[in-house]
Each structure stands twice: as C-alpha cells, then as structure tokens.
Design an enzyme around this catalytic site. Structure first.
Site, short mmCIF file in Angstrom:
data_model
loop_
_atom_site.label_atom_id
_atom_site.label_comp_id
_atom_site.label_asym_id
_atom_site.label_seq_id
_atom_site.Cartn_x
_atom_site.Cartn_y
_atom_site.Cartn_z
N TYR A 103 2.97 19.06 -25.03
CA TYR A 103 3.15 17.60 -25.00
C TYR A 103 4.50 17.26 -24.37
O TYR A 103 4.58 16.48 -23.40
CB TYR A 103 3.04 17.10 -26.44
CG TYR A 103 3.35 15.64 -26.69
CD1 TYR A 103 2.99 14.63 -25.79
CD2 TYR A 103 3.97 15.24 -27.89
CE1 TYR A 103 3.25 13.30 -26.06
CE2 TYR A 103 4.23 13.91 -28.17
CZ TYR A 103 3.87 12.94 -27.26
OH TYR A 103 4.13 11.62 -27.54
N HIS B 275 12.72 5.28 -23.52
CA HIS B 275 13.34 5.47 -24.84
C HIS B 275 14.18 4.24 -25.22
O HIS B 275 15.39 4.33 -25.44
CB HIS B 275 14.21 6.72 -24.82
CG HIS B 275 13.85 7.71 -25.88
ND1 HIS B 275 12.61 8.31 -25.94
CD2 HIS B 275 14.55 8.20 -26.94
CE1 HIS B 275 12.57 9.14 -26.97
NE2 HIS B 275 13.73 9.08 -27.61
N ARG C 43 3.34 6.49 -29.51
CA ARG C 43 2.01 7.00 -29.89
C ARG C 43 1.15 5.89 -30.49
O ARG C 43 -0.07 5.88 -30.30
CB ARG C 43 2.17 8.17 -30.88
CG ARG C 43 2.66 9.44 -30.20
CD ARG C 43 2.69 10.62 -31.14
NE ARG C 43 3.72 10.51 -32.16
CZ ARG C 43 5.00 10.83 -31.98
NH1 ARG C 43 5.42 11.26 -30.81
NH2 ARG C 43 5.87 10.73 -32.96
N GLY D 150 9.19 7.72 -30.37
CA GLY D 150 7.99 8.53 -30.32
C GLY D 150 6.84 7.89 -31.08
O GLY D 150 5.70 7.84 -30.60
N ARG D 151 7.16 7.39 -32.28
CA ARG D 151 6.11 6.78 -33.10
C ARG D 151 5.57 5.50 -32.47
O ARG D 151 4.36 5.27 -32.45
CB ARG D 151 6.64 6.52 -34.51
CG ARG D 151 6.66 7.76 -35.39
CD ARG D 151 7.53 7.57 -36.62
NE ARG D 151 8.94 7.57 -36.28
CZ ARG D 151 9.91 7.19 -37.10
NH1 ARG D 151 9.60 6.73 -38.30
NH2 ARG D 151 11.17 7.25 -36.73
N ASP E 81 16.04 4.67 -32.27
CA ASP E 81 15.25 5.61 -33.06
C ASP E 81 13.82 5.08 -33.12
O ASP E 81 13.57 3.90 -32.90
CB ASP E 81 15.83 5.73 -34.48
CG ASP E 81 15.32 6.95 -35.23
OD1 ASP E 81 14.65 7.80 -34.59
OD2 ASP E 81 15.59 7.06 -36.43
#
Length: 367
Positions: A238, A196, A207, A203-204, A200
């Site tokens: 997930y 992480h 992916r 996640g995007r 922000d």
C-alpha cells in the site's frame, strides 16, 4: 529533504493499456457487490458489523490496538485502561464520521469544508486533538519513523504555501469525469495522502473518502464498501505503491494496486454479506419461534446492530418493560443465541453477546 511539489490533476501519464484488465475485473466485482447490497432491506443495521470492522482496521493502520469486540464491549459498559479507552474513542469517532458523511452525501457532494468537518469529528477528544482539528495545516509536516527530523523523513508533503492551491485543484478534480470512476477514486485517495493537509489523521480521512467518493460517482448505491481490511493486510505494498507516485511520477503501479484491492475486497464483502444475511434470516425465524413476541423483528435488528449489550439497550431500543427484556434475554440464552460474557453483580448489569455475528465480523467464519 525538500517538500514535494505535487503533479497537477488530472494525471497525464496513466497507461490505461497496462491496467485495462484490472479496471474490468474491479468494476465487475464491485457491481456484483452493489447488486447484493441493493437486496439488503436495511443495510445500515444488517451490515453494521462491516462498518465497525472498517473503523477498527483503518484506525489500526495508524497504530490503535482495540478490537471490534472491545469496541462493542465498551459501549455495553465494559471499562479499560486509559490507552485502550483512547483507542476505542478513535474508532468510535471514525465510525461517527463515516455515518454522518453517508447521510451528508445524500443531499450534497464532497467539498473541502466537508472534509474539515469530518476531521474535526475524527480528532475529537483523542490523541492529536491539539493538532488543530478541522483546520488544514499552516506548518510543514513530514512522514517517517516516530521522532525523526525532516531530514530523515521518508516523504515530505507540499509546503504550506503551496497547499491551498493544491487542495483547490484536488477539490475541482472531484467534479472531473475521468475515463473510469474507480481509477478516479484511486487518484483522489492518493493525491489526498500526498498532500497530507492535516497535522494528523490524514490516513483515516483518506480511507474514509474511498466509499464516499465511489458513492458520489454512482459506482455504489450506498457508501458501504470498505478497503481497510485489504490495505491493513498489505500495508507495505500500500505505502510502496503510493510512494511510486511521488518518487517517479508513475501513477500506474498505485492504480493497479488499488483496483486489485477493490476486486479482492468486493469478493470478500460479498461472502461476508451473504453470511450475515443468512444468519439474519435464520436468527429472525428462531426468535419468532422461541419468543412468540410481536417485537421479534425489532429484537433481531437490535442484536445485529449491537451484538454486545446490556438489557437496558433492549429496553430503550424496543420500548419494552424491564421484566419483558430480561425474559427475552433468558430465552435467547437458553436457545444459544446469546451468551453471557459478564454476569451481573451489584450495580453492574450482565453483558450479553451474540457470538455468531461476532465470529463473522471478526473473520472467524473465513478461517
């Protein structure tokens, strides 16, 4: 809760005997999809609905609410309230990052500097733009319900002082040759999410890395394979399978989940690609017959690339005169290829819609 100390890469406890069937099925399904892709003359145009779907669904996992149709309507001049406009901008940023990344990887490989560039594009002019776009975090973050404190978090990523070395190790692992490239892609994605590294947008970015890394590992001939539709539908599984890595050090459930996702999505993509290709050939033939225009192929490509548009889009895309563009739109409407979703009035031009393609893009053909 204390920050997580990530395992070193490559993982040492993967039980290949437990996932051998998943590995075989995923590789076979992805190979069939890639074989189909290689027969598409211009996948960037023909499969742009799938790229838009990925941008919408990956962003939706993070909370945006805009649809594929609304993104295209916005690009055709439709306006929305501020919240919706922000959602749409996030989706457009994701699509831009994906497109630029695909071009970038034709001549180089994924590196940390490249990841920072993607993040800067992703966070441009949207929520989170104040969270240091393009820079890895230097403070602690955590994952949990909105507004929760670190003590209430469901997961606390590595501490800032440990992040730099972990990212370097992750970058080095990109060049490692795991036993199977799809398994390695699963590990690359999961470790990025565990680290992480941004404040922000993790996640995007994570992916987005999936098709890019599959392309880098030559598992795909073009980076046009998107998993967010499956991940969005199976969001709880997930996250639960990802959490099994940090909670128990067990990579196998996550890798099995990821491989099943590839198998399912590859089959779904094959069906959708065939529908789009069939519609393209049928539409091109009809447009040639009804318009007798030398621009028939360009016109077909234009409405597949952007199925919601104003007439100015065709004027610019085809390099034709205003009366010619209006005449083409009229003929396509008369033959039920286009529909009008907003009639022109005053300074507002008409907005046209190629609904047959939208139905495929939004999955209505599968219902």
């Amino acid at each position: 809760m204390t920050p997580y100390t990530p395992e070193h890469l490559p993982p040492q406890n993967i039980k290949y005997e437990d996932i051998i069937s998943d590995v075989g099925q995923a590789n076979a399904a992805l190979a069939r999809y890639d074989g189909l892709l290689q027969g598409v003359i211009n996948p960037g145009i023909l499969l742009s609905p799938m790229t838009n779907e990925e941008a919408v669904l990956s962003s939706r996992i993070e909370g945006t609410q805009a649809t594929i149709e609304e993104v295209w309507e916005h690009e055709a001049g439709q306006t929305y309230d501020l919240g919706k406009e922000t959602d749409i901008q996030e989706i457009k940023n994701y699509r831009k990052a994906l497109t630029l990344a695909s071009e970038h990887l034709s001549s180089t490989s994924i590196r940390l500097g490249f990841i920072r560039q993607l993040h800067e594009i992703l966070m441009d002019s949207v929520r989170g733009q104040d969270k240091h776009p393009g820079h890895f975090r230097t403070t602690q973050n955590w994952i949990g319900p909105k507004g929760c404190q670190m003590e209430e978090a469901s997961f606390v990523p590595p501490a800032p002082h440990a992040l730099e070395n972990a990212l370097i190790e992750w970058e080095n692992y990109l060049s490692f040759n795991e036993k199977d490239p799809l398994v390695q892609t699963a590990i690359v994605h999961a470790q990025f999410e565990i680290l992480h590294p941004f404040h922000d947008g993790n996640g995007r970015i994570g992916r987005l890395l999936i098709p890019l890394y599959l392309y880098q590992k030559k598992a795909l001939s073009t980076p046009m394979f998107y998993l967010s539709a499956y991940l969005e539908k199976n969001r709880e599984s997930y996250y639960a399978s990802l959490k099994s890595i940090s909670s128990s050090g067990n990579w196998t459930p996550w890798i099995s989940f990821f491989l099943k996702a590839i198998t399912f999505q590859a089959k779904s993509n094959i069906d959708k690609t065939k529908l789009i290709m069939s519609l393209y050939e049928e539409t091109k033939k009809t447009i040639v017959e009804i318009t007798k225009s030398p621009n028939s192929t360009l016109l077909t490509d234009a409405i597949f690339n952007r199925p919601i548009f104003q007439v100015n889009y065709l004027i610019q895309k085809l390099g034709i005169a205003v009366p010619t563009a209006h005449q083409l739109c009229r003929k396509l409407k008369e033959n039920n290829i286009l529909k009008t979703i907003r009639e022109g009035a005053g300074r507002k031009a008409s907005i046209y819609c190629f609904s047959d393609l939208l139905n495929i893009a939004e999955g209505k053909e599968f219902m």
